[in-house]
Design a protein around this motif. Sequence first.
Motif, PDB file in Angstrom:
ATOM      1  N   GLY A   1       0.818  -1.216   0.000  1.00 29.91           N
ATOM      2  CA  GLY A   1       0.000   0.000   0.000  1.00 29.91           C
ATOM      3  C   GLY A   1       0.850   1.263   0.000  1.00 29.91           C
ATOM      4  O   GLY A   1       0.669   2.148  -0.852  1.00 29.91           O
ATOM      5  N   PRO A   2       1.838   1.353   0.918  1.00 31.06           N
ATOM      6  CA  PRO A   2       2.695   2.543   0.910  1.00 31.06           C
ATOM      7  C   PRO A   2       3.425   2.744  -0.422  1.00 31.06           C
ATOM      8  O   PRO A   2       3.568   3.851  -0.910  1.00 31.06           O
ATOM      9  CB  PRO A   2       3.685   2.255   2.043  1.00 31.06           C
ATOM     10  N   ALA A   3       3.855   1.621  -1.045  1.00 27.78           N
ATOM     11  CA  ALA A   3       4.573   1.751  -2.320  1.00 27.78           C
ATOM     12  C   ALA A   3       3.636   2.250  -3.426  1.00 27.78           C
ATOM     13  O   ALA A   3       4.016   3.110  -4.238  1.00 27.78           O
ATOM     14  CB  ALA A   3       5.192   0.409  -2.710  1.00 27.78           C
ATOM     15  N   VAL A   4       2.410   1.725  -3.456  1.00 21.54           N
ATOM     16  CA  VAL A   4       1.452   2.181  -4.483  1.00 21.54           C
ATOM     17  C   VAL A   4       1.159   3.669  -4.280  1.00 21.54           C
ATOM     18  O   VAL A   4       1.139   4.459  -5.226  1.00 21.54           O
ATOM     19  CB  VAL A   4       0.151   1.350  -4.426  1.00 21.54           C
ATOM     20  N   PHE A   5       0.990   4.071  -3.028  1.00 21.78           N
ATOM     21  CA  PHE A   5       0.739   5.495  -2.731  1.00 21.78           C
ATOM     22  C   PHE A   5       1.869   6.360  -3.290  1.00 21.78           C
ATOM     23  O   PHE A   5       1.643   7.317  -4.023  1.00 21.78           O
ATOM     24  CB  PHE A   5       0.615   5.690  -1.221  1.00 21.78           C
ATOM     25  N   LEU A   6       3.133   5.980  -2.989  1.00 20.51           N
ATOM     26  CA  LEU A   6       4.265   6.811  -3.426  1.00 20.51           C
ATOM     27  C   LEU A   6       4.505   6.725  -4.932  1.00 20.51           C
ATOM     28  O   LEU A   6       5.150   7.598  -5.509  1.00 20.51           O
ATOM     29  CB  LEU A   6       5.540   6.410  -2.667  1.00 20.51           C
ATOM     30  N   ALA A   7       3.961   5.680  -5.578  1.00 22.00           N
ATOM     31  CA  ALA A   7       4.134   5.542  -7.041  1.00 22.00           C
ATOM     32  C   ALA A   7       3.016   6.242  -7.806  1.00 22.00           C
ATOM     33  O   ALA A   7       3.103   6.411  -9.024  1.00 22.00           O
ATOM     34  CB  ALA A   7       4.164   4.064  -7.418  1.00 22.00           C
ATOM     35  N   SER A   8       1.955   6.655  -7.088  1.00 23.23           N
ATOM     36  CA  SER A   8       0.755   7.166  -7.779  1.00 23.23           C
ATOM     37  C   SER A   8       0.640   8.684  -7.696  1.00 23.23           C
ATOM     38  O   SER A   8       1.354   9.342  -6.935  1.00 23.23           O
ATOM     39  CB  SER A   8      -0.491   6.551  -7.125  1.00 23.23           C
ATOM     40  N   ASP A   9      -0.321   9.216  -8.453  1.00 26.40           N
ATOM     41  CA  ASP A   9      -0.562  10.665  -8.442  1.00 26.40           C
ATOM     42  C   ASP A   9      -1.035  11.156  -7.074  1.00 26.40           C
ATOM     43  O   ASP A   9      -0.969  12.345  -6.777  1.00 26.40           O
ATOM     44  CB  ASP A   9      -1.618  11.034  -9.504  1.00 26.40           C
ATOM     45  N   ALA A  10      -1.488  10.218  -6.251  1.00 26.28           N
ATOM     46  CA  ALA A  10      -1.989  10.604  -4.917  1.00 26.28           C
ATOM     47  C   ALA A  10      -0.875  11.224  -4.071  1.00 26.28           C
ATOM     48  O   ALA A  10      -1.146  11.900  -3.082  1.00 26.28           O
ATOM     49  CB  ALA A  10      -2.559   9.377  -4.208  1.00 26.28           C
ATOM     50  N   SER A  11       0.394  10.994  -4.461  1.00 26.80           N
ATOM     51  CA  SER A  11       1.525  11.514  -3.657  1.00 26.80           C
ATOM     52  C   SER A  11       2.309  12.577  -4.440  1.00 26.80           C
ATOM     53  O   SER A  11       3.490  12.802  -4.163  1.00 26.80           O
ATOM     54  CB  SER A  11       2.465  10.353  -3.286  1.00 26.80           C
ATOM     55  N   ASN A  12       1.643  13.275  -5.392  1.00 24.16           N
ATOM     56  CA  ASN A  12       2.408  14.216  -6.235  1.00 24.16           C
ATOM     57  C   ASN A  12       2.989  15.404  -5.474  1.00 24.16           C
ATOM     58  O   ASN A  12       3.887  16.079  -5.962  1.00 24.16           O
ATOM     59  CB  ASN A  12       1.538  14.718  -7.390  1.00 24.16           C
ATOM     60  N   PHE A  13       2.482  15.686  -4.252  1.00 24.19           N
ATOM     61  CA  PHE A  13       3.068  16.788  -3.490  1.00 24.19           C
ATOM     62  C   PHE A  13       3.881  16.272  -2.310  1.00 24.19           C
ATOM     63  O   PHE A  13       4.211  17.008  -1.382  1.00 24.19           O
ATOM     64  CB  PHE A  13       1.971  17.766  -3.020  1.00 24.19           C
ATOM     65  N   VAL A  14       4.196  14.971  -2.344  1.00 23.02           N
ATOM     66  CA  VAL A  14       5.068  14.365  -1.324  1.00 23.02           C
ATOM     67  C   VAL A  14       6.426  14.176  -1.995  1.00 23.02           C
ATOM     68  O   VAL A  14       6.529  13.516  -3.036  1.00 23.02           O
ATOM     69  CB  VAL A  14       4.519  13.000  -0.855  1.00 23.02           C
ATOM     70  N   ASN A  15       7.469  14.781  -1.425  1.00 25.15           N
ATOM     71  CA  ASN A  15       8.777  14.678  -2.084  1.00 25.15           C
ATOM     72  C   ASN A  15       9.894  14.742  -1.040  1.00 25.15           C
ATOM     73  O   ASN A  15       9.791  15.503  -0.070  1.00 25.15           O
ATOM     74  CB  ASN A  15       8.949  15.822  -3.097  1.00 25.15           C
ATOM     75  N   GLY A  16      10.893  13.890  -1.207  1.00 22.42           N
ATOM     76  CA  GLY A  16      12.046  13.928  -0.306  1.00 22.42           C
ATOM     77  C   GLY A  16      11.818  13.303   1.055  1.00 22.42           C
ATOM     78  O   GLY A  16      12.624  13.470   1.968  1.00 22.42           O
ATOM     79  N   GLN A  17      10.728  12.559   1.170  1.00 23.63           N
ATOM     80  CA  GLN A  17      10.393  11.945   2.465  1.00 23.63           C
ATOM     81  C   GLN A  17      10.805  10.479   2.503  1.00 23.63           C
ATOM     82  O   GLN A  17      10.935   9.857   1.454  1.00 23.63           O
ATOM     83  CB  GLN A  17       8.876  12.036   2.706  1.00 23.63           C
ATOM     84  N   VAL A  18      10.999   9.958   3.712  1.00 23.04           N
ATOM     85  CA  VAL A  18      11.154   8.510   3.880  1.00 23.04           C
ATOM     86  C   VAL A  18       9.975   8.047   4.723  1.00 23.04           C
ATOM     87  O   VAL A  18       9.788   8.506   5.847  1.00 23.04           O
ATOM     88  CB  VAL A  18      12.482   8.125   4.554  1.00 23.04           C
ATOM     89  N   LEU A  19       9.177   7.174   4.157  1.00 18.41           N
ATOM     90  CA  LEU A  19       8.004   6.635   4.845  1.00 18.41           C
ATOM     91  C   LEU A  19       8.415   5.320   5.514  1.00 18.41           C
ATOM     92  O   LEU A  19       8.763   4.344   4.831  1.00 18.41           O
ATOM     93  CB  LEU A  19       6.878   6.400   3.826  1.00 18.41           C
ATOM     94  N   TYR A  20       8.437   5.335   6.854  1.00 17.17           N
ATOM     95  CA  TYR A  20       8.869   4.124   7.569  1.00 17.17           C
ATOM     96  C   TYR A  20       7.691   3.173   7.755  1.00 17.17           C
ATOM     97  O   TYR A  20       6.669   3.569   8.335  1.00 17.17           O
ATOM     98  CB  TYR A  20       9.534   4.498   8.905  1.00 17.17           C
ATOM     99  N   VAL A  21       7.839   1.996   7.223  1.00 13.79           N
ATOM    100  CA  VAL A  21       6.780   0.967   7.313  1.00 13.79           C
ATOM    101  C   VAL A  21       7.349  -0.128   8.205  1.00 13.79           C
ATOM    102  O   VAL A  21       7.912  -1.123   7.741  1.00 13.79           O
ATOM    103  CB  VAL A  21       6.430   0.454   5.900  1.00 13.79           C
TER     104      VAL A  21
END
Length: 269
Positions: free
Chosen positions: A236-256
């Motif tokens: 789920g986290p990978a799909v979020f970061l690969a999709s347009d839903a995360s277009n204003f998320v940049n330079g972050q590390v999402l810890y799962v």
Amino acid sequence: MEKNFLQGFSLEGKVALVTGASYGIGFGIATAFARCGATIVFNDLKQELVDKGLAAYKELGIEAHGYVCDVTKEEQVNALVAQVEKEIGVIDILVNNAGIIKRIPMHEMTAAEFRQVIDIDLNGPFIVSKAVIPSMIKKGHGKIINICSMMSELGRETVSAYAAAKGGLKMLTRNICSEYGEFNIQCNGIGPGYIATPQTAPLRERQPDGSRHPFDSFIVAKTPAARWGTPEDLQGPAVFLASDASNFVNGQVLYVDGGILAYIGKQPK
Ligand code: NAP
Ligand code: GCO
């Protein structure tokens, strides 16, 4: 939920390259991308592993494209990207997943062993990202996801090279964001906790008396979720970061990580 909103998480029509994805975390992420409509491209070091991976994807009904390519070899990587662009299309999503770990006390680790880990875990993502960015700029968008680690934040005995590489990968993530954000390229990291894959199998091996490996018990006590993660936990986290839903998320590390980085750990019984 409104259909249009869900569209933001779709990967329909996208080409995704996931490095080192014949199995393990990369395989888990790639299968999720396929389920969201992406065309899957992956590489591995040996043809036999690529073939094994292709068969595993096929078993799930996924027609993936597999290539032999060592992420540390710039010529091989550039040839792979050119071949994919010719045969399949421009790479919209890159997951720098390929990686190794060597668990050796630092004072016993050779410089060559240290360099090998840095080469695969840090130089590799640099080489592959550098190869895909020009076409992402031309296309007007791109997603780069670097598979970091808890060792991007913490150290532990015997993993000096790995922690140095993954710490560097966190900063490479931030730098790609800084340098290419204006071209609508988002580069983020995923920091998995302790995930049950071949890479961590030695840490979970049953003891000769059948008891759990001490490190296994340690991790379960240190993780609020009280379990090891699985590649599926990262989907789920990978799909979020690969999709347009995360277009204003940049330079972050999402810890799962099941909460491990937030938790001091359970008092030993
Ligand atoms: P894994 O089971 O060891 O799989 C690693 C994959 O990378 C294998 O397919 C391997 O291919 C490939 N690879 C290694 N060196 C390569 C190279 N030079 N060029 C191309 N492919 C190469 O590892 P994993 O647990 O799935 O981990 C995947 C990523 O997540 C790694 O970056 C790892 O550091 C990171 N990670 C793992 C955990 C965890 O707990 N498992 C937690 C945090 C982060 P071969 O089989 O041919 O060697
Ligand atoms: C280790 C493990 C960890 C995990 C992961 C944690 O030996 O401590 O292999 O490094 O792989 O990176 O996030």
